[in-house]
Design an enzyme around this catalytic site. Structure first.
Site, mmCIF file in Angstrom:
data_model
loop_
_atom_site.group_PDB
_atom_site.id
_atom_site.type_symbol
_atom_site.label_atom_id
_atom_site.label_comp_id
_atom_site.label_asym_id
_atom_site.label_seq_id
_atom_site.Cartn_x
_atom_site.Cartn_y
_atom_site.Cartn_z
ATOM 1 N N ASN A 293 1.133 -1.273 0.085
ATOM 2 C CA ASN A 293 0.265 0.122 0.462
ATOM 3 C C ASN A 293 1.171 0.911 -0.495
ATOM 4 O OD1 ASN A 293 -0.923 2.444 2.108
ATOM 5 N ND2 ASN A 293 -3.412 1.238 0.860
ATOM 6 N N ASN A 319 -4.586 0.707 -3.406
ATOM 7 C CA ASN A 319 -4.495 1.357 -2.391
ATOM 8 C C ASN A 319 -6.445 1.361 -1.793
ATOM 9 O OD1 ASN A 319 -6.779 2.145 -3.909
ATOM 10 N ND2 ASN A 319 -5.555 3.636 -5.862
ATOM 11 N N GLU A 320 -6.287 1.584 -0.116
ATOM 12 C CA GLU A 320 -7.102 2.127 0.609
ATOM 13 C C GLU A 320 -8.345 1.663 0.341
ATOM 14 O OE1 GLU A 320 -5.449 5.227 2.497
ATOM 15 O OE2 GLU A 320 -5.238 3.392 0.579
ATOM 16 N N GLN A 321 -8.446 2.667 -1.089
ATOM 17 C CA GLN A 321 -10.151 2.447 -1.873
ATOM 18 C C GLN A 321 -10.611 1.520 -2.593
ATOM 19 O OE1 GLN A 321 -7.936 4.841 -1.306
ATOM 20 N NE2 GLN A 321 -9.098 6.653 -0.247
ATOM 21 N N GLY A 322 -9.990 0.531 -2.558
ATOM 22 C CA GLY A 322 -10.384 -0.285 -3.629
ATOM 23 C C GLY A 322 -8.999 -1.038 -4.858
#
Length: 517
Positions: A293, A319-322
């Site tokens: 990430n 990334n954390e948004q998917g």
């Protein structure tokens, strides 16, 4: 399905309502026309008043858009979000004690939407323990007037957990690419999908309204069922915004939506300077097949360096948004990714992160201290919030924090951080490897805090490193000089010496043994 103008939809929000808002960062699936209409209604009429704004991800262009439309004294009573960095007007209201302000981990808020949708009591997780989100260290509060406990410390099966309480939702604002005449919402042209479904389900579970902003209205039955993210049975009203942009800066990027594959190697080369040095040293921690990430800030440069070195396709950046794979975007576009291999809903991405799926997390720091704690959430008179930082840093197998050793002449290595966003002690208890990478030196988290293990060539240890720190770290007896190639103009040749997974594990074990000695 009822269609209405944005101004009509804004009149559906009443005094004291809890408003649940979808979207991410710089305009990614943000229902901005609806937020703008609500802000305009308040300026013209003084209503609604005292609402609670709840959104897992920070929303805004860093100026006045997104949540910034709501940054008006009297309109807001409370804001609960992962970060305020995108909406400085909200941060100012919090600093001035004009609103009850909470910043909670983005991943935990995202997952909480799913718990609320199912009518479960709330979210039980270890994410946030020993950080400022822990009730013992503040409970995520960013203003003194925020007195309600939104997070509880509980014991379950002999272990400590944090319990995130649910919210009753009165109105939810979601966004999609298209809607058919029955209100089915697709998101095929969005850069992210987030937790739009969970948001709509949570509102419906609470008896609240769901209002959807879309770019296109299409005939009934024309949307492929697998493209529908929010079924029409959950939607109460549609607002058609034909000039809707994909993000605040990009009208339409097929590379962000996955409709076009672009050459990842064409990412711009970082210019010479401290950011490039830190990113290059961080990139040296990569290994073949590593799942990573990249956090916002200086660590986004990892993608640029990996592309320059020809190793971007040999690792998996997320990334954390998917987004999984491809090249994560940076700056105001952070949250999107060019040509990802997959896009999953945000709660599932955080399930993967929390479960230890990340091999490496590259995150930036605002400051770190003698205990190895890191702060990115509140510093220098600014309220930022953690975003996905808490989930990512706590869940990853290893963490590399990047930043400059000083900022405007002031030390960023301080005796005690202003707010604990990452706990060095908790990391040591869990045996998590941690590096702090700067342009002058590299530190490893040891038993007594950060230990100096590398220094840039040509620097004087006392004058250039220890003398500009707010504490004196232990200096490793095996202190090495950082590779000269980090400071040179050409490629470092990383493509020819990228270690394999087993080789990297063996090197890490050797470093642990040397540190123990």
């Amino acid at each position: 399905m009822r269609r209405m103008r944005a101004a009509e939809a804004a009149r559906l929000v009443q005094d004291g309502d809890t408003l649940l808002i979808g979207g991410s960062g710089g305009g990614h699936a943000v229902p901005d026309a609806l937020l703008a209409a609500l802000g305009e209604r308040f300026r013209e009429t003084g209503a609604p008043r005292g609402i609670t704004a709840l959104h897992p991800v920070g929303l805004g262009d860093g100026k006045t858009r997104g949540a910034g439309h709501l940054a008006q004294e009297g309109l807001l009573k409370r804001v609960v979000s992962g970060t305020f960095v995108n909406s400085p007007g909200i941060a100012r209201l919090a600093l001035d004690e004009k609103i009850e302000a909470y910043t909670l981990p983005q991943g935990s808020l995202s997952q909480l939407m799913r718990e609320m949708a199912a009518g479960r009591p709330g979210l039980l997780t270890r994410i946030g323990l020993h950080s400022f989100v822990d009730p013992r260290l503040g409970g995520g509060r960013q203003s003194r007037c925020a007195t309600e406990d939104l997070v509880e410390l509980v014991e379950f099966q002999g272990q400590e957990y944090l319990f995130y309480r649910p919210f009753k939702v009165d109105v939810a604002l979601v966004r999609g690419s298209a809607a058919d005449e029955d209100g089915n919402i697709s998101m095929e042209h969005e850069a992210v999908t987030l937790e739009m479904l969970s948001i709509a389900q949570a509102a419906r579970r609470s008896g609240g309204l769901v209002i959807a902003q879309v770019k296109t209205i299409v005939p009934r039955g024309s949307l492929h069922p697998k493209m529908v993210k929010v079924p029409g049975i959950l939607v109460d009203a549609l607002v058609h915004v034909p000039d809707q942009w994909q993000t605040y800066e990009t009208q339409d990027s097929p590379a962000y939506s996955g409709h076009l594959r672009v050459a990842l190697e064409e990412i711009p080369r970082l210019p010479a300077g401290p950011r490039r040095i830190v990113a290059r040293r961080g990139t040296m921690e990569l290994f073949e097949g590593a799942i990573c990430n990249l956090g916002s800030g200086i660590s986004t440069g990892i993608a640029n360096v990996a592309a320059e070195e020809g190793v971007l396709r040999r690792v998996c950046l997320t990334n954390e948004q998917g987004n999984i794979g491809g090249a994560p975007a940076s700056g105001n576009e952070a949250g999107a990714a060019r040509s990802p291999d997959a896009q999953v809903d945000q709660p599932y991405q955080f399930d993967f992160y929390d479960g230890g799926g990340l091999d490496l997390a590259f995150l930036s720091f605002a400051e770190f201290d003698a205990e190895g704690n890191v702060n990115v959430s509140r510093f220098g008179g600014r309220i930022v919030g953690p975003g996905g930082f808490v989930n990512i840093s706590q869940g990853a197998k290893a963490v590399i924090f990047g930043g400059t050793l000083t900022a405007n002449g002031a030390p960023k290595a301080v005796r005690q951080v202003e707010q604990v966003t990452f706990s060095g002690r908790f990391a040591r208890e869990r045996g998590q490897p941690v590096l702090y990478v700067t342009e002058r030196a590299v530190f490893r988290l040891g038993d007594a805090g950060p230990e100096l293990v590398e220094i840039a060539p040509g620097l004087d240890l006392e004058r250039d490193v220890l003398g500009v720190m707010g504490f004196r770290p232990r200096v490793s007896p095996e202190l090495r000089t950082m590779e000269a190639a980090l400071f040179e103009d050409g490629p470092m040749g990383l493509a020819h010496r990228l270690p394999g997974r087993r080789q990297r594990a063996a090197l890490a074990r050797l470093e642990e043994l040397q540190a123990a000695e």
